[in-house]
Write an enzyme that holds these catalytic residues in place. Structure first.
Site, PDB file in Angstrom:
ATOM      1  N   THR A  89      21.426 -37.689 -35.227  1.00 40.91           N
ATOM      2  CA  THR A  89      22.837 -37.645 -35.607  1.00 40.91           C
ATOM      3  C   THR A  89      23.738 -37.916 -34.404  1.00 40.91           C
ATOM      4  OG1 THR A  89      22.989 -35.255 -35.266  1.00 40.91           O
ATOM      5  CG2 THR A  89      22.428 -36.001 -37.485  1.00 40.91           C
ATOM      6  N   ASP A  90      24.980 -38.305 -34.716  1.00 40.62           N
ATOM      7  CA  ASP A  90      25.971 -38.520 -33.665  1.00 40.62           C
ATOM      8  C   ASP A  90      26.967 -37.358 -33.677  1.00 40.62           C
ATOM      9  OD1 ASP A  90      27.679 -38.966 -35.825  1.00 40.62           O
ATOM     10  OD2 ASP A  90      27.782 -41.126 -35.510  1.00 40.62           O
ATOM     11  N   GLN A  91      28.022 -37.477 -32.909  1.00 41.82           N
ATOM     12  CA  GLN A  91      29.008 -36.410 -32.794  1.00 41.82           C
ATOM     13  C   GLN A  91      29.701 -36.111 -34.117  1.00 41.82           C
ATOM     14  OE1 GLN A  91      31.872 -37.207 -29.753  1.00 41.82           O
ATOM     15  NE2 GLN A  91      32.558 -35.088 -29.628  1.00 41.82           N
TER      16      GLN A  91
END
Length: 142
Positions: A13-15
């Site tokens: 996942t990203d931010q």
């Protein structure tokens, strides 16, 4: 069509809490490698015979996000095979949400000592595996 299933991991996942766009290409590669093993044209086998198969083009269209924990089905189809070039299409289907999240394609060639070669001449037994698969795929209307 070959179907490869996987679950989206937290580390992907990203931010924003969604799967980072770069991971879709990795998932496509996982699915392609599994497919090629399935038809008897696995990377280890082919590379052991002195042939590499690099990606020469890739296209990805992101439609919907995938979130941590979602189950995804990567649907792989060989669009074209000429002996020297192989093209794949991918449809990433989010099983958790019931929607297509990504459509993509990749094109590959075959190299021996950094020169493009045809499997028809270099490895006819492996070319036969692929042409047989393509014939079967056509019969099934895929």
């Amino acid at each position: 069509m070959y179907i490869y299933k996987r679950k989206a991991q937290y580390h992907e996942t990203d931010q924003m809490g969604i799967i980072h766009h770069s991971n879709y290409v990795k998932w496509m590669e996982e699915a392609r490698v599994a497919f090629l093993d399935h038809v008897g044209l696995g990377y280890g086998k082919v590379e052991g015979l002195g042939i590499a198969s690099p990606v020469v083009a890739i296209s990805v269209e992101y439609k919907k996000p995938v979130l941590f924990g979602d189950e995804v089905e990567v649907r792989v189809k060989v669009q074209k095979y000429s002996g020297a070039v192989m093209e794949f299409s991918y449809e990433l289907y989010n099983l958790t949400r019931g929607e297509i999240c990504t459509r993509a394609s990749s094109r590959h060639c075959f190299l021996k000592e950094n020169i493009v070669v045809s499997l028809k001449r270099e490895l006819p037994e492996l070319d036969r595996l692929m042409t047989d698969y393509m014939t079967e795929q056509d019969k099934e209307g895929m």
